[in-house]
Design a protein around this motif. Structure first.
Motif, PDB file in Angstrom:
ATOM      1  N   ARG A 160      -8.137  12.004  -2.551  1.00 48.81           N
ATOM      2  CA  ARG A 160      -6.916  11.355  -3.141  1.00 48.81           C
ATOM      3  C   ARG A 160      -6.566  12.461  -4.392  1.00 48.81           C
ATOM      4  O   ARG A 160      -7.647  12.751  -4.968  1.00 48.81           O
ATOM      5  N   VAL A 161      -5.457  12.890  -4.424  1.00 49.28           N
ATOM      6  CA  VAL A 161      -4.999  13.811  -5.514  1.00 49.28           C
ATOM      7  C   VAL A 161      -4.132  13.168  -6.448  1.00 49.28           C
ATOM      8  O   VAL A 161      -3.204  12.225  -6.003  1.00 49.28           O
ATOM      9  N   GLU A 162      -4.514  13.407  -7.806  1.00 44.90           N
ATOM     10  CA  GLU A 162      -3.742  12.703  -8.965  1.00 44.90           C
ATOM     11  C   GLU A 162      -3.303  13.668  -9.561  1.00 44.90           C
ATOM     12  O   GLU A 162      -4.101  14.546 -10.253  1.00 44.90           O
ATOM     13  N   VAL A 163      -1.821  13.552  -9.936  1.00 46.44           N
ATOM     14  CA  VAL A 163      -1.392  14.820 -10.935  1.00 46.44           C
ATOM     15  C   VAL A 163      -0.850  13.940 -12.191  1.00 46.44           C
ATOM     16  O   VAL A 163      -0.087  13.054 -11.993  1.00 46.44           O
ATOM     17  N   THR A 164      -0.933  14.426 -13.075  1.00 42.72           N
ATOM     18  CA  THR A 164      -0.814  13.905 -14.630  1.00 42.72           C
ATOM     19  C   THR A 164       0.122  15.010 -15.515  1.00 42.72           C
ATOM     20  O   THR A 164      -0.326  16.021 -15.298  1.00 42.72           O
ATOM     21  N   GLY A 165       1.153  14.409 -16.183  1.00 39.94           N
ATOM     22  CA  GLY A 165       1.578  15.458 -17.062  1.00 39.94           C
ATOM     23  C   GLY A 165       3.142  15.040 -17.154  1.00 39.94           C
ATOM     24  O   GLY A 165       3.510  14.107 -16.558  1.00 39.94           O
ATOM     25  N   PRO A 166       3.785  15.888 -17.782  1.00 40.32           N
ATOM     26  CA  PRO A 166       3.310  17.258 -18.501  1.00 40.32           C
ATOM     27  C   PRO A 166       2.817  16.517 -19.972  1.00 40.32           C
ATOM     28  O   PRO A 166       3.335  15.836 -20.506  1.00 40.32           O
ATOM     29  N   TRP A 167       1.856  17.505 -20.316  1.00 41.64           N
ATOM     30  CA  TRP A 167       1.441  17.393 -21.630  1.00 41.64           C
ATOM     31  C   TRP A 167       1.398  18.689 -22.630  1.00 41.64           C
ATOM     32  O   TRP A 167       1.634  19.754 -21.834  1.00 41.64           O
ATOM     33  N   ALA A 168       1.346  18.395 -24.047  1.00 47.98           N
ATOM     34  CA  ALA A 168       0.972  19.786 -24.558  1.00 47.98           C
ATOM     35  C   ALA A 168      -0.099  20.394 -24.322  1.00 47.98           C
ATOM     36  O   ALA A 168      -0.924  19.758 -23.611  1.00 47.98           O
ATOM     37  N   PRO A 169      -0.314  21.645 -24.273  1.00 44.79           N
ATOM     38  CA  PRO A 169      -1.150  22.575 -23.575  1.00 44.79           C
ATOM     39  C   PRO A 169      -2.737  22.611 -24.375  1.00 44.79           C
ATOM     40  O   PRO A 169      -3.139  23.517 -24.681  1.00 44.79           O
ATOM     41  N   TYR A 170      -3.313  21.452 -24.293  1.00 49.77           N
ATOM     42  CA  TYR A 170      -4.616  21.142 -24.908  1.00 49.77           C
ATOM     43  C   TYR A 170      -5.571  22.189 -24.426  1.00 49.77           C
ATOM     44  O   TYR A 170      -6.298  22.713 -25.009  1.00 49.77           O
ATOM     45  N   SER A 171      -5.544  22.518 -22.698  1.00 49.88           N
ATOM     46  CA  SER A 171      -6.536  23.051 -22.508  1.00 49.88           C
ATOM     47  C   SER A 171      -6.499  24.601 -22.603  1.00 49.88           C
ATOM     48  O   SER A 171      -7.326  25.532 -22.243  1.00 49.88           O
ATOM     49  N   PHE A 172      -5.385  24.971 -23.278  1.00 46.96           N
ATOM     50  CA  PHE A 172      -5.111  26.506 -23.284  1.00 46.96           C
ATOM     51  C   PHE A 172      -5.079  26.843 -24.655  1.00 46.96           C
ATOM     52  O   PHE A 172      -4.707  27.876 -25.015  1.00 46.96           O
ATOM     53  N   ALA A 173      -5.363  25.980 -25.456  1.00 43.72           N
ATOM     54  CA  ALA A 173      -5.635  26.109 -26.934  1.00 43.72           C
ATOM     55  C   ALA A 173      -7.066  26.816 -27.317  1.00 43.72           C
ATOM     56  O   ALA A 173      -7.862  26.769 -26.401  1.00 43.72           O
TER      57      ALA A 173
END
Length: 271
Positions: free
Chosen positions: A243-256
């Protein structure tokens, strides 16, 4: 030490556009949100609040981080402020519980990290983050062999055969998960500017049925979000047990990223 310290949520630009909307925001400890501007004429600001110092001293913070109710409340407030500001401008999220002695110390850090902050904000402009998780469900058995008759086997041999069959089923599911992960990543990279891989989630953090085997983030241009979501969501169609779960859009937490030469303040402890 003052009774209050400065809690920083994010770095942003466009101070004039943010002044009025942030004035209506409440953050950690229900504290009003304000902007801490740097000394340079580049509209670079910290989005901040004044919070009780006693909660963010090193020993107290260590205890609080083991208190799930406290941690959840702080995390919700932290992310709520960031998401609200992100609707107005590009933001560079800071780590949870990033605090400084006061606004002057925060301003010094903002000025000191000006070049890095500006570079990261420019890179993240008009981009958002999407989360992609893949779960395997071992109870689903793709191409699993049927049960083997065990009437002529001793109990011990029957048990061992059953365990081998179980392992075969699990191997099939994980091979399917690997296939799904390759398809999903290929689809995601077609549209994303960057890709980050996070530790898989376990227990209550997994957030869904099955075992979390992929926990990734993608930095996607705003104008490619619909294509990204559609292709990634359906990339593993037809792969059983996955099962694939896609969430967002979010502020770019992972790229700070933290400022260069970060100290204990950037690690979230009160200096």
């Amino acid at each position: 030490m003052s009774d209050l310290v400065t809690y920083v949520y994010a770095v942003a630009r466009n101070a004039d556009a943010l002044a009025e909307p942030t004035a209506a925001l409440k953050g950690v400890a229900d504290a009003p949100v304000h902007l801490v501007a740097g000394t340079h004429d580049d509209a670079l600001v910290f989005v901040a609040s004044h919070v009780p110092a006693q909660d963010f001293q090193e020993d107290a913070l260590k205890r609080h981080l083991e208190d799930l109710d406290w941690l959840e409340a702080v995390a919700r407030a932290h992310h709520g402020v960031i998401e609200a500001v992100a609707t107005r401008t590009t933001v560079l999220p800071m780590r949870l519980a990033t605090v400084y002695l006061d606004d002057n110390r925060a301003r010094d850090v903002l000025d000191g990290g000006r070049a890095l902050f500006s570079e990261r904000l420019a890179r993240l402009a008009e981009h958002v983050e999407w989360g992609v998780k893949i779960y395997v469900e071992p109870s689903v058995t793709p191409d699993a062999p049927g049960p083997t008759p065990t009437a002529d086997l001793t109990p011990g041999r029957a048990y061992l055969r059953h365990r081998r069959q179980q392992q075969s089923v699990r191997d099939s599911v994980y091979r399917a998960a690997q296939q799904a992960a390759e398809r999903v990543e290929a689809a995601g990279r077609k549209h994303a500017a960057d890709h980050a891989r996070h530790r898989v989630q376990q227990g209550v953090l997994a957030g869904g049925a099955g075992e979390n085997v992929v926990n990734d983030a993608y930095l996607v241009p705003r104008d490619r979000c619909e294509e990204f979501r559609a292709e990634v969501t359906h990339a593993a169609d037809g792969v059983q047990g996955v099962r694939v779960e896609v969430t967002g859009p979010w502020a770019p937490y992972s790229f700070a990223m933290p400022p260069a030469g970060s100290s204990d303040a950037e690690e979230g402890a009160c200096p």
